[in-house]
Design an enzyme around this catalytic site. Structure first.
Site, PDB file in Angstrom:
ATOM      1  N   CYS A 181       0.824  -1.220   0.000  1.00 33.69           N
ATOM      2  CA  CYS A 181       0.000   0.000   0.000  1.00 33.69           C
ATOM      3  C   CYS A 181       0.854   1.264   0.000  1.00 33.69           C
ATOM      4  O   CYS A 181       0.316   2.362  -0.107  1.00 33.69           O
ATOM      5  CB  CYS A 181      -0.946   0.001   1.193  1.00 33.69           C
ATOM      6  N   HIS A 213      -2.800   7.079   3.577  1.00 35.07           N
ATOM      7  CA  HIS A 213      -3.327   5.809   3.073  1.00 35.07           C
ATOM      8  C   HIS A 213      -4.582   5.466   3.872  1.00 35.07           C
ATOM      9  O   HIS A 213      -4.660   5.740   5.074  1.00 35.07           O
ATOM     10  CB  HIS A 213      -2.270   4.713   3.224  1.00 35.07           C
ATOM     11  N   ASN A 267     -10.191   0.217   1.409  1.00 36.23           N
ATOM     12  CA  ASN A 267      -8.746   0.319   1.214  1.00 36.23           C
ATOM     13  C   ASN A 267      -8.424  -0.081  -0.230  1.00 36.23           C
ATOM     14  O   ASN A 267      -8.607  -1.234  -0.610  1.00 36.23           O
ATOM     15  CB  ASN A 267      -8.077  -0.621   2.228  1.00 36.23           C
TER      16      ASN A 267
END
Ligand code: UT7
Length: 327
Positions: free
Chosen positions: A115, A254, A284
C-alpha cells in the site's frame, strides 16, 4: 549537478461505478454493517465488473491526469504503475497502460511496495524529473483488489476496494516535491502477503485448493505497526523537507482504517477538515488510496495550489513512506 524542481502538473482518478455496501456483504458473510463501520470506518466499496482489469482503471486515471495538465500521450517520457494486483505477472501493468494510451515515447514499468506503492513510485518519478532524465512522468496507483480477495474470509475481504489514481510530474519553477522518507522491514513479510503464484509457491492444484492466491493479513499486528509508523515517517519526511508540522495544510493518508487515520490526525494536531478521508466510500484501495484521495480533495476545491501537504502510506513488505509536497 544542478537539481530540477519537480511539481505535480495534473491529477486524475478512476473509480468503478459498481457499489458494494456493508449490507450487501451481510448477505454473503457472517458480518454486520455495524462491525465493519465501527472497526474500520468503511460503509461501502467499489468493485469492477467482469472483464475490467487494473490497466483499464490505470489508463482512465492517467487520461484524466494528462487532461488536467494539458499534456498529450506523445509527450510522456515514463509511466510508473504502483500495484499489487497487476494484470499479469509479466509484462508489467505499465506496459499495458502504455499501449492503451499510445504513449509511444514512454518507458514503462511497475513498482510493488504494498500500500506504500504510490509513495515509492512518486519518489522515483521525482528522481527522474529532478535529474533531468525525464520531462513528463506519469505516476499511477491502480488496484483491482477484488480479484485477490478471499470472499470466504470475512477478516480481509470486507476491507478492500478497486480504483486508480494518477499524477503527472514535470519540471516547475518553485519546488513542489520537498522531501521524502521511505522504509521497509522484510522480516515482517508474512503479516500481509499473497503467498501463492510466485517462485516460492507456484500455482498448483493444492495452492488453489488451499486458497494461497488470495491476500492474507494479520490485521491486529498490522494495525499496531500502522499507528506507530504513520506518525514517525510523516515526521521524518517533514524533517527531510525542513518543514515544521504547524505549516502543514493537509494530510493525505493511506486509507486502511479510520482509527489509524484518526491517530495520525491527533499527532499532527490537525482539524478534521484538513485530513483527506475517503475510506468510508471506497475501503482500502492499496496503492490507489492516496492518489484518489488527492484527486478528490483538489476537485472538491479543498486543496488548492500553494497548499502544503504530507502524503503518507504503509503496507505489505512491510513498507512505509511519506512525501511532503507543495501543490
Ligand atoms: O493497507 C495495508 C495495511 N492494512 C492495515 O493497516 C489494516 C490494519 N488492521 C485493521 O484495520 C484491523 O486490525 C481490522 C479492521 C482488520 C480488524 O480489527 P480488529 O479490531 O483488529 O479486530 P480483530 O482482528 O482483533 O478481530 C476481533 C473480532 C474477532 O472475533 P473474536 O475472536 O474476538 O471472537 C474476529 O473474528 O472480530 C471478528 N471479526 C469480524 N466480525 C464481524 C473479524 N472480521 C470480522 C467481520 N465481521 N468482518
Amino acid at each position: 549537478m544542478k537539481f530540477i524542481n519537480t511539481g505535480i502538473l495534473g491529477v486524475g482518478s478512476a473509480i468503478p461505478p459498481k457499489i458494494v455496501t456493508n449490507f450487501d456483504l451481510e448477505k454473503i458473510l457472517d458480518t454486520s454493517d455495524e462491525w465493519i463501520r465501527t472497526r474500520t470506518g468503511i460503509h461501502e466499496r467499489r468493485i469492477v465488473e467482469d472483464g475490467v482489469c487494473t490497466s483499464d482503471l490505470a489508463t482512465q486515471a492517467a487520461r484524466a491526469a494528462m487532461q488536467s495538465a494539458g499534456v498529450t500521450a506523445a509527450e510522456i517520457d515514463m509511466i510508473i504503475v504502483a500495484t499489487i494486483t497487476p494484470d499479469t505477472i509479466t509484462p508489467s501493468t505499465a506496459c499495458f497502460v502504455q499501449a492503451k494510451l499510445e504513449a509511444i515515447n514512454a518507458a514503462a514499468f511497475d513498482i510493488s511496495a504494498g500500500c506504500t506503492g504510490f509513495i515509492y513510485a512518486l519518489s522515483l518519478g521525482h528522481a527522474y524529473i529532478q535529474s533531468g532524465a525525464c520531462k513528463r512522468v506519469l505516476v499511477i496507483g491502480a488496484e483491482v483488489m477484488s480479484r485477490f480477495l478471499d470472499w470466504q474470509d470475512r477478516s480481509t475481504c470486507i476491507l478492500f476496494g478497486d480504483g486508480a489514481g494518477a499524477v503527472l510530474l514535470g519540471p516547475v519553477q518553485e519546488p513542489g516535491i520537498l522531501g521524502f522518507k521511505l522504509g521497509a522491514d522484510g522480516s515482517q513479510a508474512n503479516l500481509l502477503i499473497i503467498p501463492g503464484g510466485g517462485t516460492n509457491q507456484p500455482a498448483s492444484r493444492s495452492s488453489v485448493e488451499n486458497r494461497q492466491h488470495f491476500i492474507k493479513m494479520c490485521g491486529n499486528e498490522t494495525f499496531k505497526f500502522a499507528v506507530r509508523i504513520m506518525g514517525e515517517v510523516t515526521q521524518e519526511a517533514l524533517d527531510a523537507a525542513g518543514v515544521g508540522k504547524s505549516k502543514l495544510d493537509f494530510l493525505v493518508p493511506h486509507q486502511a482504517n479510520l482509527r489509524i487515520i484518526e491517530s495520525a490526525r491527533k499527532r499532527f494536531e490537525l482539524p478534521e477538515d484538513r485530513v483527506v478521508v475517503n475510506i468510508d466510500r471506497y475501503g482500502n484501495m492499496s496503492s490507489a488510496s492516496i492518489p484518489v484521495a488527492l484527486d478528490e480533495a483538489i476537485k472538491s476545491g479543498r486543496l488548492k495550489r500553494g497548499h502544503l501537504m504530507a502524503l503518507v502510506g504503509f503496507g505489505a513488505g512491510l513498507t512505509w513512506g511519506a512525501a511532503v509536497v507543495r501543490y
